[in-house]
Scaffold this motif. Structure first.
Motif, PDB file in Angstrom:
ATOM      1  N   THR A 892     -16.585  14.376  50.441  1.00  0.00           N
ATOM      2  CA  THR A 892     -17.496  13.231  50.440  1.00  0.00           C
ATOM      3  C   THR A 892     -16.900  12.090  51.243  1.00  0.00           C
ATOM      4  OG1 THR A 892     -18.321  13.876  48.265  1.00  0.00           O
ATOM      5  CG2 THR A 892     -18.742  11.606  48.981  1.00  0.00           C
ATOM      6  N   LEU A 893     -15.616  11.793  50.946  1.00  0.00           N
ATOM      7  CA  LEU A 893     -14.939  10.733  51.708  1.00  0.00           C
ATOM      8  C   LEU A 893     -14.829  11.105  53.179  1.00  0.00           C
ATOM      9  CD1 LEU A 893     -11.941   9.379  49.588  1.00  0.00           C
ATOM     10  CD2 LEU A 893     -13.934   8.119  50.408  1.00  0.00           C
ATOM     11  N   LYS A 894     -14.564  12.372  53.431  1.00  0.00           N
ATOM     12  CA  LYS A 894     -14.411  12.811  54.819  1.00  0.00           C
ATOM     13  C   LYS A 894     -15.711  12.611  55.595  1.00  0.00           C
ATOM     14  CE  LYS A 894     -12.342  16.564  57.446  1.00  0.00           C
ATOM     15  NZ  LYS A 894     -11.602  17.837  57.349  1.00  0.00           N
ATOM     16  N   ALA A 895     -16.818  12.936  54.951  1.00  0.00           N
ATOM     17  CA  ALA A 895     -18.113  12.780  55.621  1.00  0.00           C
ATOM     18  C   ALA A 895     -18.433  11.315  55.865  1.00  0.00           C
ATOM     19  CB  ALA A 895     -19.205  13.428  54.771  1.00  0.00           C
ATOM     20  N   GLU A 896     -18.113  10.493  54.869  1.00  0.00           N
ATOM     21  CA  GLU A 896     -18.372   9.063  55.030  1.00  0.00           C
ATOM     22  C   GLU A 896     -17.501   8.495  56.140  1.00  0.00           C
ATOM     23  OE1 GLU A 896     -18.320   4.929  52.405  1.00  0.00           O
ATOM     24  OE2 GLU A 896     -18.106   6.859  51.390  1.00  0.00           O
ATOM     25  N   GLY A 897     -16.232   8.919  56.167  1.00  0.00           N
ATOM     26  CA  GLY A 897     -15.324   8.440  57.217  1.00  0.00           C
ATOM     27  C   GLY A 897     -15.755   8.905  58.592  1.00  0.00           C
TER      28      GLY A 897
END
Length: 995
Positions: A892-897
């Motif tokens: 999730t964080l990776k996609a947001e980043g």
């Protein structure tokens, strides 16, 4: 003097009168001086390059064509063993004038020197000298008497123990050139110069100056050029076909021996015994052994030396009054002589225009008018200067505020008024009498070679021309009146023919009993001073109704070469005198404080040999004196009580005149053209204290030009190869420092107290140099002692985007004219002064035009700075995010980043073109937003500042786009990036550094 180099057809050496030694390595396309910093005198008499070891060069000093004006003595022989990179003095100091050096063809340690000796009197150090150890020791191998020197020396290069020499009895008196006498003779040696015998069978008894040349193609053939009794027509070209045993005349062509003391040069072609060259006013060549002659043209004229390549006679270098020229086609064409800054100027005048113009007579050329800067360009070139009135020896006079009409003279009293606009002129000679060839006593008006011409500062349209008396015109030369009696000693026995015993000389240089200098008081109408070439000083204080002889008591016959009326006191005057033409090189400067009633000699401390030509007083500081001498420039801080050199980067060259003008010291040299010392305001303020001091800079002018002096390179020589040097463009700041440990800082504030720029001695942190990027910030030096910094009057350099090529200037715009405060912070001290930037008088501007421009440019530069700072900040964040999300396990964080990275990348691509890395990339890759904005900045910036409506309209468009880009960036910086950082912290990963 000139020489080529065996085996290297591109390299040549040239010796200049007053200008030292020059070298070309591209066959004359450019010349560089190679003697500055090594030689102690400036005039070269001979140059020789070893044939067997071509890195070895010998130079003999002292002009060997001894003119009555500006002939300079030398100080012996110099040697280089590295093709002129360095030089060593190797003796013969007292020979004074050297005519020729010959080097053994296979052993460069064996050298013979033809020493003419002292010009103005007898001396023992003359004749032929020889060394066999490369100049460590010398032996005088031929000496005739103390009045006879060697005028020429020729070596049989096939049998170098055989030598030929011509000896010349000669002397120059102030009123006459003596050329010839019992000492003159022709000599031969067959043992390398150790012993000599006369070889004069078939020659006239009356021998003057001579030259000799043995044929390399046939050692039996020797050419001899002879000055003899011109009334009996005994001179000419002689030839020997038996190695000098007997002679016969082959040509009595007067062109070969005219003005013999000045020319008399003969050269046998090394590959053809029947081809011979004679140098005179023309350069002459014979291909039939001297029976008939053709003229070599294409160069300046008045010829003095010739080198012919012994391996290829089509390759030559010829030396004349315009320098040296090279030919590869037997003289059919020659290299240019317009690329040598070696002019000899006599006197200086200057106008009050902007930029101001310098005027002067140039030896063996036209007079010149040349600006002190080339406005809008990087240097002063041929497009900037023009000929002016008169001729080579001209004084020039004009209205300094409106110099359209210039009155200028030449020798023997000729004088004209030139309209500098149309370039038409009117001859206005007071008595148009042909004086050529006359005895001086039979001249109605007896003029100096440099006959003074001045314009009255107090009486409109009144000019003066000095002969033995003062002539005055009030109608631009329509009529003249005699305004004084004879103001010279008028010694009749010294006013006969100017030359003898065999050849007369009568072009004016030998006129004696003339006024050599005249000046009007800047303070008082009707006050004039004159100085004569025979040692009298006069003053009138009633507009020439009466004159007083105020010659210093005991002053012998001498040349009063210059007079200076103090700009601070009407009763104070200075005179520069010299007796060098009497073989006395003692400096002699005098000062009066009472209109000449009494005088004080103020020459203490000037060395013998530095005879004095001109003295001037600073216009801002009383008692600050500048002195021009035969060997350089001196300064006195205490009204002549003590002197010290002011040579700085000035080449060693005779100084003919000085002029203090508009904060500059203008220098007329005899061999290195005009030079200018800027920033005299520093000298007028200077006090040696050892403490930190910030000097008030001279006023700067708003304008567009460039100069090497804009920088702070202490190694800059002061000259360039092809153009004259402009003064610095900007505020030239001088400051003095003790030893300083920490950094220093300069703040520049406008009239509102706003800091417009800040410069420090600290190294610029994080500066990266790359193509298409900004230059580094300027840096203050903090040397112990005097420091110099040129503020270019601009706002700070705008930042770039590392490694992104943008075709643009990053320089901040120029500040408006006005007064600026300069604050120099040195440890715990704050030093303060002001700088004034004046409006350009050539620019037509409206009220508030500068202020409007400044506000508009300041706003745009601030926005561009903000843009690039933001681009750099977000690009750094983008790269950090890429590294962080690459290792993230939290999808999730990776996609947001990743989404944030993509948004930042898209914004960055709209702002800058990172594909552009080189100059022509800008044609291949389209510009992005900041490049468009910089283009607007650069297109709005002009040398004449003005904001056009098109710039306003374009700025409105771009500002609207920037508002969108800026809004996105600020949103990321204030919201998305901090929020994402928080999520990273919460996940225990760390955070992006936001700088």
């Amino acid at each position: 003097m000139a020489s080529g180099v065996i085996g290297d057809p591109l390299t040549y050496y040239m010796g200049i009168t007053g200008g030292g030694v020059w070298k070309t390595q591209d066959a004359g396309q450019s010349w560089q001086n190679i003697s500055d910093g090594f030689f102690k005198t400036g005039s070269v008499g001979a140059v020789a390059v070893s044939e067997s070891h071509t890195n070895i060069v010998y130079v003999g000093m002292g002009e060997h064509a001894p003119r009555g004006v500006m002939t300079s003595y030398g100080d012996g022989v110099y040697k280089s063993v590295d093709s002129g990179k360095t030089w060593t003095k190797i003796g013969l100091d007292a020979t004074q004038h050297i005519a020729r050096i010959v080097i053994h063809p296979t052993n460069p340690d064996i050298v013979l020197v033809a020493a003419q000796g002292a010009l103005h009197g007898p001396n023992k150090e003359r004749g032929i000298y020889k060394t066999v150890d490369g100049g460590k020791t010398w032996k005088q191998v031929l000496f005739v008497n103390e009045s006879t020197g060697a005028s020429e020396l020729s070596m049989d290069m096939n049998a170098p123990s055989t030598l030929y020499a011509t000896m010349w009895e000669h002397e120059r008196k102030p009123w006459k050139v003596i050329s010839g006498g019992e000492g003159s003779g022709v000599y031969k040696s067959m043992d390398g110069g150790d012993t000599w015998k006369k070889i004069e069978n078939g020659l006239p008894d009356e021998l003057g100056k001579m030259a000799i040349s043995v044929s390399r193609a046939n050692a039996e053939k020797v050419y001899l050029l002879i000055e003899s009794d011109s009334n009996k027509d005994l001179g000419g070209l002689f030839v020997s076909n038996n190695a000098g045993d007997s002679w016969s005349r082959v040509s009595d062509d007067n062109r070969l021996t005219q003005r013999a003391w000045y020319y008399t040069e003969v050269f046998a072609d090394p590959n053809d015994e029947h081809t011979v060259y004679v140098l005179s006013a023309p350069a002459l060549r014979s291909i039939d052994g001297g029976k008939s002659w053709e003229t070599l043209s294409g160069t300046h004229g008045d010829y003095h030396d010739l080198w012919i390549n012994p391996h290829n006679s089509k390759n030559m270098v010829i030396a004349n009054d315009g320098g040296a020229a090279i030919s590869f086609n037997n003289g059919a064409s020659w290299s240019t002589q317009d690329n040598m800054p070696t002019a000899q100027f006599y006197r200086i005048s200057a106008d009050n225009l902007f930029p101001y113009n310098i005027y002067g007579g140039q030896q063996d050329n036209t007079s010149v008018r040349i600006p002190n800067m080339s406005f809008g360009y990087g240097g002063i070139s041929e497009k900037d200067w023009t000929a002016s009135a008169g001729g080579e020896s001209a004084f020039l006079a004009f209205d300094p505020d409106n110099p359209r009409y210039v009155m200028g003279g030449s020798y023997l009293g000729t004088i004209e008024v030139m309209d500098m606009q149309s370039k038409g002129s009117t001859q206005v000679m007071a008595a148009p009498i042909q004086y050529l060839g006359r005895e001086a006593r039979n001249m109605k008006y007896l003029y100096n070679w440099n006959a003074p011409i001045i314009r009255s500062q107090h009486e409109e349209n009144t000019f003066y021309h000095a002969a033995q008396l003062v002539l005055r015109t009030k109608d631009m030369g329509v009529t003249w009146e005699e305004a004084s009696p004879d103001l010279t000693r008028n010694i009749d026995e010294k006013q006969g023919n100017g030359g003898g015993p065999y050849t007369n000389e009568a072009v004016g240089a030998e006129n004696y009993g003339t006024i050599a200098y005249m000046i009007e008081s800047p303070h008082e109408a009707g006050v004039f001073w004159t100085g004569s070439d025979d040692g009298l000083v006069h003053v009138t204080r009633d507009n020439m109704e009466t004159w007083q002889n105020v010659t210093p008591k005991g002053l012998e016959e001498c040349l009063v070469n210059a007079i200076e009326v103090s700009p601070h006191d009407p009763a104070t005057a200075y005179i520069a005198t010299t007796r060098y033409k009497f073989n006395d090189k003692t400096p002699a400067i005098y000062k009066t404080t009472n209109y000449g009633k009494s005088w004080t000699n103020i020459s203490e401390g000037i060395p013998y040999g530095a005879f004095t030509r001109v003295v001037r007083e600073d216009k801002a500081r009383k008692g600050l004196l500048y002195l021009g001498t035969e060997t350089g420039i001196y300064i006195s801080w205490n009204d002549g009580k003590e002197w010290e050199p002011l040579q700085l980067n000035m080449p060693v060259t005779p100084i003919n005149d000085l002029l203090v003008h508009q904060g500059d010291l203008i220098v007329a040299t005899s061999g290195r053209s005009f030079w200018v010392l800027d920033d005299l305001g520093l000298l007028s303020q200077y006090q040696k204290t050892g403490e930190a001091k910030l000097y008030m800079p001279e006023d700067a002018v708003y304008g567009s030009w460039s100069s090497p002096l804009n920088g702070n390179n202490s190694n800059f020589s002061g000259s360039t190869d092809f153009v004259g040097v402009n003064p610095a463009n900007g505020v030239v700041l001088y400051y003095e420092l003790p030893k300083v440990e920490g950094d220093i800082e300069l703040e520049i504030l406008n009239a509102n107290g706003d800091v417009v720029n800040k410069i420090t001695s600290k190294k610029q942190e994080g500066y990266l140099r790359y193509d298409g990027g900004p230059g580094g910030d300027p840096k203050l030096s903090k040397n112990e002692g005097l420091n110099r910094f040129v503020w270019n009057t601009r706002h700070p350099i705008m930042p770039g985007v590392p490694n992104v090529y943008i075709e643009a200037s990053y320089s901040g715009h120029k500040v408006s004219p006005g007064i600026y405060t300069l604050r120099l912070k040195v440890e715990d001290q704050v030093l303060e002064t002001t700088a004034t930037i004046k409006e350009n008088p050539l620019y037509e501007t409206k009220p508030d035009q500068y202020e409007t421009y400044d506000a508009f440019m300041t706003e745009m530069e601030a926005e561009l700075t903000s843009m690039h700072n933001m681009v750099n900040q977000l690009y750094s964040i983008q790269n950090q995010l890429k590294e962080i999300i690459e290792d993230l396990d939290n999808e999730t964080l990776k996609a947001e980043g990743q989404s944030l990275v993509e948004a930042l990348d898209a914004w960055d691509k709209d702002m800058v073109q990172r594909m552009s890395k080189a100059y022509d990339d800008v044609e291949n890759f389209p510009n992005k937003f900041t490049a468009e904005y910089m283009y607007l900045i650069n297109q709005t910036e002009s040398s004449i500042p003005r904001v056009n409506q098109s710039s306003r309209d374009r700025k409105t468009e771009l500002d609207a786009q920037w508002a969108g880009f800026k809004g996105k960036a600020e949103g990321w910086l204030k919201n998305e990036i901090p929020a994402f950082n928080q999520k990273l912290w919460n996940a225990g990963i760390g955070a992006v550094k936001v700088k």
